[in-house]
Design a protein around this motif. Structure first.
Motif, PDB file in Angstrom:
ATOM      1  N   GLY A  77       0.732  -1.219   0.114  1.00  0.00           N
ATOM      2  CA  GLY A  77      -0.033  -0.134  -0.051  1.00  0.00           C
ATOM      3  C   GLY A  77       0.819   1.282   0.065  1.00  0.00           C
ATOM      4  O   GLY A  77       0.236   2.250   0.035  1.00  0.00           O
ATOM      5  N   LYS A  78       2.184   1.249  -0.175  1.00  0.00           N
ATOM      6  CA  LYS A  78       3.012   2.507   0.124  1.00  0.00           C
ATOM      7  C   LYS A  78       3.111   2.936  -1.470  1.00  0.00           C
ATOM      8  O   LYS A  78       3.299   4.301  -1.465  1.00  0.00           O
ATOM      9  CB  LYS A  78       4.403   1.994   0.373  1.00  0.00           C
ATOM     10  N   ARG A  79       2.700   2.053  -2.423  1.00  0.00           N
ATOM     11  CA  ARG A  79       2.756   2.755  -3.705  1.00  0.00           C
ATOM     12  C   ARG A  79       1.562   2.491  -4.726  1.00  0.00           C
ATOM     13  O   ARG A  79       1.101   1.327  -4.645  1.00  0.00           O
ATOM     14  CB  ARG A  79       4.117   1.999  -4.551  1.00  0.00           C
ATOM     15  N   LEU A  80       1.164   3.358  -5.306  1.00  0.00           N
ATOM     16  CA  LEU A  80       0.042   3.051  -6.358  1.00  0.00           C
ATOM     17  C   LEU A  80       0.716   3.234  -7.770  1.00  0.00           C
ATOM     18  O   LEU A  80       1.428   4.205  -8.093  1.00  0.00           O
ATOM     19  CB  LEU A  80      -1.032   4.144  -6.058  1.00  0.00           C
ATOM     20  N   ILE A  81       0.103   2.545  -8.630  1.00  0.00           N
ATOM     21  CA  ILE A  81       0.558   2.666 -10.037  1.00  0.00           C
ATOM     22  C   ILE A  81      -0.552   2.756 -10.781  1.00  0.00           C
ATOM     23  O   ILE A  81      -1.657   2.026 -10.916  1.00  0.00           O
ATOM     24  CB  ILE A  81       1.369   1.553 -10.621  1.00  0.00           C
ATOM     25  N   MET A  82      -0.750   3.657 -12.029  1.00  0.00           N
ATOM     26  CA  MET A  82      -1.822   3.897 -12.753  1.00  0.00           C
ATOM     27  C   MET A  82      -1.308   3.782 -14.136  1.00  0.00           C
ATOM     28  O   MET A  82      -0.033   3.940 -14.438  1.00  0.00           O
ATOM     29  CB  MET A  82      -2.540   5.131 -12.651  1.00  0.00           C
ATOM     30  N   GLN A 101       2.882   4.437 -17.521  1.00  0.00           N
ATOM     31  CA  GLN A 101       2.650   4.398 -16.042  1.00  0.00           C
ATOM     32  C   GLN A 101       3.057   5.305 -15.362  1.00  0.00           C
ATOM     33  O   GLN A 101       4.010   6.317 -15.776  1.00  0.00           O
ATOM     34  CB  GLN A 101       3.080   2.875 -15.676  1.00  0.00           C
ATOM     35  N   SER A 102       2.134   5.678 -14.148  1.00  0.00           N
ATOM     36  CA  SER A 102       2.869   6.694 -13.321  1.00  0.00           C
ATOM     37  C   SER A 102       2.564   6.129 -11.992  1.00  0.00           C
ATOM     38  O   SER A 102       1.657   5.529 -11.657  1.00  0.00           O
ATOM     39  CB  SER A 102       1.965   7.970 -13.554  1.00  0.00           C
ATOM     40  N   GLU A 103       3.271   6.833 -11.126  1.00  0.00           N
ATOM     41  CA  GLU A 103       3.401   6.380  -9.604  1.00  0.00           C
ATOM     42  C   GLU A 103       3.091   7.450  -8.778  1.00  0.00           C
ATOM     43  O   GLU A 103       3.403   8.559  -8.790  1.00  0.00           O
ATOM     44  CB  GLU A 103       4.832   5.782  -9.321  1.00  0.00           C
TER      45      GLU A 103
END
Length: 175
Positions: A77-82, A101-103
């Motif tokens: 849960g520390k990092r989200l990627i779209m 992708q972006s973080e």
């Protein structure tokens, strides 16, 4: 009034998407991404009270043809990627899109500059990413009309393998 009582601005220009995202501290927010215009400036709004009230739509600093269909959590849960798509920033006259992708390390409140991971041979991409049942692999499906675009990876899609011919049962042509 809509079901969530959201502003009409969410539906301007392109189809908005809604995601429930958590920051590293576990605070959950609803996010609406949308409002893209050419060349595709993605905007977002968030709610901290389950959709009763919303922040104004603001620029994310990201460029995409459509709002992100998938945002996944990594590293506990520390990092989200779209993921989304756009015209190639190095060749804007090329009609073939690239997937990027972006973080986010802030639960979606801010995003790092997008990074291109894959070129698409067709006209559209609009990627959707799903995680395998064991959580060890990701599969990217794209709305694309050459039927050559399923991509698998086990590295959070930091890279994507070359497009493959897909089974006829998985036909991503939406027309």
């Amino acid at each position: 009034m809509s079901i969530l009582g959201v502003s009409a601005i969410f539906s301007q220009r392109t189809t908005p998407v809604i995601h429930r995202l958590a920051d590293p501290g576990g605070v959950e927010r609803l996010f609406v991404f949308g409002g893209c215009d050419f060349p595709g400036n993605i905007r977002s709004s968030f709610s901290e009270d389950g959709g009763k009230t919303w922040s104004p739509m603001t620029e994310t600093g990201l460029v995409g043809e459509v709002a992100p269909k998938t945002i996944l959590s990594f590293d506990g849960g520390k990092r989200l990627i779209m993921w989304s798509d756009r015209r190639d920033p190095d060749n804007p006259n090329d009609p073939h899109p690239v997937v990027w992708q972006s973080e986010s390390l802030s639960g979606g409140l801010s995003w790092r500059k997008e990074r291109v991971i894959l070129g698409v041979p067709g006209q559209w991409a609009q990627p959707c990413v799903v995680r395998s049942a064991d959580g060890k692999q990701l599969l990217m499906l794209m709305r694309e009309n050459t039927r050559l675009t399923n991509n698998e990876t086990n590295n959070d899609l930091r890279t994507a393998q070359a497009a493959q011919k897909e089974a006829r049962a998985v036909d991503n042509n939406c027309h």
